[in-house]
Design a protein around this motif. Structure first.
Motif, PDB file in Angstrom:
ATOM      1  N   HIS A   1       1.136   4.401  -2.705  1.00  0.00           N
ATOM      2  CA  HIS A   1       1.030   5.853  -2.487  1.00  0.00           C
ATOM      3  C   HIS A   1       2.117   6.599  -3.259  1.00  0.00           C
ATOM      4  O   HIS A   1       1.848   7.589  -3.944  1.00  0.00           O
TER       5      HIS A   1
ATOM      6  N   HIS B   1       0.813  -1.221   0.000  1.00  0.00           N
ATOM      7  CA  HIS B   1       0.000   0.000   0.000  1.00  0.00           C
ATOM      8  C   HIS B   1       0.854   1.284   0.000  1.00  0.00           C
ATOM      9  O   HIS B   1       0.550   2.242  -0.720  1.00  0.00           O
TER      10      HIS B   1
ATOM     11  N   ASP C   1      -6.272   7.404  -0.024  1.00  0.00           N
ATOM     12  CA  ASP C   1      -6.362   6.031  -0.510  1.00  0.00           C
ATOM     13  C   ASP C   1      -7.204   5.899  -1.777  1.00  0.00           C
ATOM     14  O   ASP C   1      -8.320   6.414  -1.844  1.00  0.00           O
TER      15      ASP C   1
HETATM   16 ZN    ZN Z   1      -3.064   5.072   2.527  1.00  0.00          ZN
END
Ligand code: ZN
Ligand code: KG4
Length: 339
Positions: free
Chosen positions: A117, A113, A308
């Motif tokens: 980003h 994750h 996100d």
């Molecule tokens: Zn995040």
């Protein structure tokens, strides 16, 4: 053509991306969020998030494919965020991705994750867009992380430093709660801070800022905000704005100072800002100034790709930054059959 799924926190995202030159083109980026439910509690309730995600995940994927105008046969790979994140939320995205990859017989890509980003900076944005130059210093600031990462090339990442306690986003969120502002705290604090141009009488600590290391700490700052609110008693609206301004300023100052320490020690060609907190206007501006001061390029994703989202997970997949998924490896269990 990659179908990407992201469900590490309160959001359920699905996107469709494909490689375009040095970067990644986004054909669709859809998300559903249970943010309003968490606003009620002033923070994320993991169980609530996961229960909402299981309801919407397939609809979100369907919507992304519809928006991108692709059918399952055109999808070549399925990329999914496999961590870090909330366990219940992760399970939903990962198991959905595994199931789709298995049934559709597609390759499964497991994406980190946080790398996602950073790689949001590779999403093509306009005609003049070109890929960021490497090596780069990536400043990854989100609800769970405040990391200084050295990106030598797309396959070589090294953590140089980061928070020893709370993350920048967490400090924004907890401070907002103390100030009686909503969740998520970052945008709420920013909006409040925009009403004034100083912290007035408020002066908050910048923990560890002068220490000669790359350790970042925000927990003392968070506590100071809570104490500050208690001490101030009833805050009128101007003083509330001033305290919000000071919180924003303190967080930005710490991040800039620690990033500058890296600039003194290493020679990146680019500073890459990433993560939900990268949506902060003041942080974007100050980090841009820091890059200019050191004569390097500054890159930050478009606002919609800071918090996100699935497109960034697809970007990582398209750029080859993943580990192979493992749906093919069957667990060793005793499978009972009836015939
Ligand atoms: Zn995040
Ligand atoms: O990356 P993200 O969406 O989720 C995690 O991976 O944690 O980051 C969420 C964090 C939250 O703490 C939120 O308050 C913060 O990003 N955030 C901001 C802004 N927008 C979101 N912080 C400061 N300023 C903003 N404009």
């Amino acid at each position: 053509m990659i179908l990407a799924i992201e469900s590490t926190c309160d959001e359920t995202g699905a996107g469709v991306v494909k490689r375009g030159g040095d970067g990644v083109e986004v054909l669709a980026n859809v998300k559903a969020s249970s943010e309003e439910l968490h606003t009620k509690y002033g923070g994320i309730v993991p169980e609530v998030a996961a229960r909402e995600q299981i309801k919407v995940v397939l609809a979100v994927i369907e919507e992304a494919m519809k928006k991108a105008e692709v059918k399952k046969d055109q999808i070549e790979k399925v990329a999914v965020s496999f961590g870090p994140g909330l366990m219940g939320s992760l399970l939903i995205g990962v198991e959905t991705a595994k199931s789709l990859a298995w049934v559709w017989e597609k390759e499964l890509l497991a994406v980190n994750h946080m790398k996602g980003h950073v790689l949001a900076n590779w999403i093509v944005d306009g005609d003049k867009w070109r890929a960021p130059l490497l090596p780069a210093l990536a400043v990854v600031v989100s609800g769970g992380h405040s990391d200084l990462i050295w990106v030598e090339d797309l396959q070589k990442w090294e953590k140089l430093g980061g928070t020893v306690d709370d993350a920048a986003g967490e400090c924004f969120d907890k401070s907002a709660r103390a100030l009686g502002l909503g969740y998520p705290g970052g945008p709420a604090i920013e909006k409040e801070a925009d009403k004034v141009d100083s912290g007035g009488e408020f002066k908050l600590p910048r923990p560890m800022i002068d220490q000669d290391n790359l350790k970042i700490s925000f927990s003392g700052l968070k506590t100071a905000v809570v104490r500050g609110v208690e001490k101030a008693g009833k805050l009128d609206s101007e003083r509330r704005s001033q305290l919000a301004w000071e919180v924003n300023e303190a967080i930005v100052e710490v991040l800039i100072k620690k990033s500058e320490k890296v600039m003194k020690e290493k020679e990146p060609k680019t500073i890459l800002l990433a993560g939900g907190v990268a949506a902060n206007k003041r942080l974007r501006k100050e980090m841009g100034k820091l890059a200019e001061k050191w004569g390097v390029e500054f890159r930050v994703p478009n606002f919609k790709y800071c918090t996100d989202n699935a497109a960034m997970i697809g970007a990582a997949g398209a750029l080859g930054v993943y580990t192979e998924g493992s749906w093919k490896q069957r667990p060793k269990v005793n499978l009972a059959t009836t015939e």
